[in-house]
Design a protein around this motif. Sequence first.
Motif, PDB file in Angstrom:
ATOM      1  N   GLU A 213     -27.761   1.818  10.515  1.00 29.26           N
ATOM      2  CA  GLU A 213     -28.330   3.165  10.492  1.00 29.26           C
ATOM      3  C   GLU A 213     -28.812   3.581  11.885  1.00 29.26           C
ATOM      4  O   GLU A 213     -28.544   4.688  12.352  1.00 29.26           O
ATOM      5  CB  GLU A 213     -29.494   3.257   9.496  1.00 29.26           C
ATOM      6  CG  GLU A 213     -29.092   3.034   8.049  1.00 29.26           C
ATOM      7  CD  GLU A 213     -28.888   1.558   7.683  1.00 29.26           C
ATOM      8  OE1 GLU A 213     -29.493   0.659   8.329  1.00 29.26           O
ATOM      9  OE2 GLU A 213     -28.099   1.306   6.760  1.00 29.26           O
ATOM     10  N   LYS A 214     -29.534   2.695  12.538  1.00 29.05           N
ATOM     11  CA  LYS A 214     -30.043   2.991  13.874  1.00 29.05           C
ATOM     12  C   LYS A 214     -28.882   3.143  14.859  1.00 29.05           C
ATOM     13  O   LYS A 214     -28.894   4.021  15.726  1.00 29.05           O
ATOM     14  CB  LYS A 214     -30.992   1.884  14.332  1.00 29.05           C
ATOM     15  CG  LYS A 214     -31.730   2.205  15.596  1.00 29.05           C
ATOM     16  CD  LYS A 214     -32.797   1.159  15.885  1.00 29.05           C
ATOM     17  CE  LYS A 214     -33.701   1.594  17.002  1.00 29.05           C
ATOM     18  NZ  LYS A 214     -34.803   0.664  17.217  1.00 29.05           N
ATOM     19  N   ARG A 215     -27.868   2.287  14.717  1.00 30.99           N
ATOM     20  CA  ARG A 215     -26.709   2.343  15.600  1.00 30.99           C
ATOM     21  C   ARG A 215     -25.997   3.701  15.473  1.00 30.99           C
ATOM     22  O   ARG A 215     -25.700   4.349  16.477  1.00 30.99           O
ATOM     23  CB  ARG A 215     -25.733   1.215  15.254  1.00 30.99           C
ATOM     24  CG  ARG A 215     -24.510   1.160  16.117  1.00 30.99           C
ATOM     25  CD  ARG A 215     -23.678  -0.107  15.923  1.00 30.99           C
ATOM     26  NE  ARG A 215     -23.448  -0.519  14.559  1.00 30.99           N
ATOM     27  CZ  ARG A 215     -24.010  -1.594  13.995  1.00 30.99           C
ATOM     28  NH1 ARG A 215     -24.816  -2.364  14.684  1.00 30.99           N
ATOM     29  NH2 ARG A 215     -23.743  -1.911  12.743  1.00 30.99           N
ATOM     30  N   GLU A 216     -25.764   4.163  14.241  1.00 30.98           N
ATOM     31  CA  GLU A 216     -25.088   5.439  14.040  1.00 30.98           C
ATOM     32  C   GLU A 216     -25.930   6.608  14.549  1.00 30.98           C
ATOM     33  O   GLU A 216     -25.403   7.553  15.146  1.00 30.98           O
ATOM     34  CB  GLU A 216     -24.733   5.622  12.566  1.00 30.98           C
ATOM     35  CG  GLU A 216     -23.715   4.622  12.055  1.00 30.98           C
ATOM     36  CD  GLU A 216     -22.439   4.564  12.892  1.00 30.98           C
ATOM     37  OE1 GLU A 216     -21.910   5.629  13.277  1.00 30.98           O
ATOM     38  OE2 GLU A 216     -21.967   3.437  13.183  1.00 30.98           O
ATOM     39  N   LYS A 217     -27.237   6.530  14.349  1.00 34.55           N
ATOM     40  CA  LYS A 217     -28.142   7.574  14.851  1.00 34.55           C
ATOM     41  C   LYS A 217     -28.068   7.652  16.369  1.00 34.55           C
ATOM     42  O   LYS A 217     -27.995   8.745  16.947  1.00 34.55           O
ATOM     43  CB  LYS A 217     -29.565   7.306  14.377  1.00 34.55           C
ATOM     44  CG  LYS A 217     -30.547   8.371  14.792  1.00 34.55           C
ATOM     45  CD  LYS A 217     -31.939   8.057  14.244  1.00 34.55           C
ATOM     46  CE  LYS A 217     -32.933   9.106  14.701  1.00 34.55           C
ATOM     47  NZ  LYS A 217     -34.293   8.781  14.251  1.00 34.55           N
ATOM     48  N   LYS A 218     -28.119   6.501  17.028  1.00 35.97           N
ATOM     49  CA  LYS A 218     -28.083   6.474  18.491  1.00 35.97           C
ATOM     50  C   LYS A 218     -26.718   6.948  19.023  1.00 35.97           C
ATOM     51  O   LYS A 218     -26.653   7.652  20.022  1.00 35.97           O
ATOM     52  CB  LYS A 218     -28.382   5.067  19.025  1.00 35.97           C
ATOM     53  CG  LYS A 218     -29.793   4.612  18.775  1.00 35.97           C
ATOM     54  CD  LYS A 218     -30.791   5.409  19.596  1.00 35.97           C
ATOM     55  CE  LYS A 218     -32.192   4.888  19.426  1.00 35.97           C
ATOM     56  NZ  LYS A 218     -33.148   5.590  20.284  1.00 35.97           N
ATOM     57  N   LYS A 219     -25.620   6.577  18.350  1.00 32.37           N
ATOM     58  CA  LYS A 219     -24.309   7.021  18.785  1.00 32.37           C
ATOM     59  C   LYS A 219     -24.160   8.533  18.684  1.00 32.37           C
ATOM     60  O   LYS A 219     -23.489   9.151  19.510  1.00 32.37           O
ATOM     61  CB  LYS A 219     -23.201   6.347  17.956  1.00 32.37           C
ATOM     62  CG  LYS A 219     -22.939   4.924  18.348  1.00 32.37           C
ATOM     63  CD  LYS A 219     -21.805   4.364  17.497  1.00 32.37           C
ATOM     64  CE  LYS A 219     -21.462   2.948  17.865  1.00 32.37           C
ATOM     65  NZ  LYS A 219     -20.365   2.415  17.028  1.00 32.37           N
ATOM     66  N   SER A 220     -24.801   9.131  17.698  1.00 33.47           N
ATOM     67  CA  SER A 220     -24.696  10.581  17.518  1.00 33.47           C
ATOM     68  C   SER A 220     -25.346  11.351  18.671  1.00 33.47           C
ATOM     69  O   SER A 220     -24.994  12.504  18.924  1.00 33.47           O
ATOM     70  CB  SER A 220     -25.331  11.011  16.194  1.00 33.47           C
ATOM     71  OG  SER A 220     -26.739  10.877  16.246  1.00 33.47           O
ATOM     72  N   ILE A 221     -26.230  10.708  19.414  1.00 27.84           N
ATOM     73  CA  ILE A 221     -26.881  11.336  20.567  1.00 27.84           C
ATOM     74  C   ILE A 221     -25.868  11.631  21.669  1.00 27.84           C
ATOM     75  O   ILE A 221     -25.958  12.648  22.347  1.00 27.84           O
ATOM     76  CB  ILE A 221     -28.009  10.438  21.119  1.00 27.84           C
ATOM     77  CG1 ILE A 221     -29.149  10.354  20.111  1.00 27.84           C
ATOM     78  CG2 ILE A 221     -28.514  10.937  22.471  1.00 27.84           C
ATOM     79  CD1 ILE A 221     -30.218   9.338  20.473  1.00 27.84           C
TER      80      ILE A 221
END
Length: 157
Positions: free
Chosen positions: A147-155
Motif C-alpha cells: 500500500e505504501k509502495r503504491e502510494k509513493k509511486k503515484s507521487i
Amino acid sequence: MIQPLVIYPDERVNIACTDVRSFNDTLANVIEDMKDTMQEHNLEALSAIQIAYPYNIILVKNADNYDEYINPRILSNSEPFESTESTLYYPEVTVKVQRYQKMKLIYENRKGEAQHLDVDDKEFAALMQRKLDYLYGGTFLDKVSKEKREKKKSIVV
C-alpha cells in the motif's frame, strides 16, 4: 561517457544484475561511464544498473576518488536502525526503511582480486544497502508495504 539515468517508470532497475566475470577493457569502460555520469549529476554513489548496465558494480565518491565495489556481497549485518531515504529513480519520494549499521562486505577490485570491508557507519551502510538493492533487482520501495509502495509511486507519475 555520460549516460542517461534510469528513472521511474523505466523497469530496467528490476533486472537482477549479473556478476562481472571478465576484468577487462569493457569493465574499465563501464566504470568510466559511471564516473562521468556521477560527476555530471554530482552524485555520491551509483549502481551500474542506474545507467542501464546490468552488472554488479557500485561506485562511491570518496573525496576526489571513486571507490569501486565489483560483485559486492554482504556477509553479515547487525544493529538495525530506521533510515530515511530517497533515490534518483523515484524523484521526490522519501521513505523510512530498516537498514543495518554494521556490515561485513566482500567484493572484488577491477583486477578481480578479493577485498573485504567492515562497515560501522549508519550513513555509509545505508548508502551501500540502497545501492545493493538495485543490484538485486529492486529499490528501497520493495522494503515497505504494498500500500505504501503504491502510494509513493503515484507521487512520481
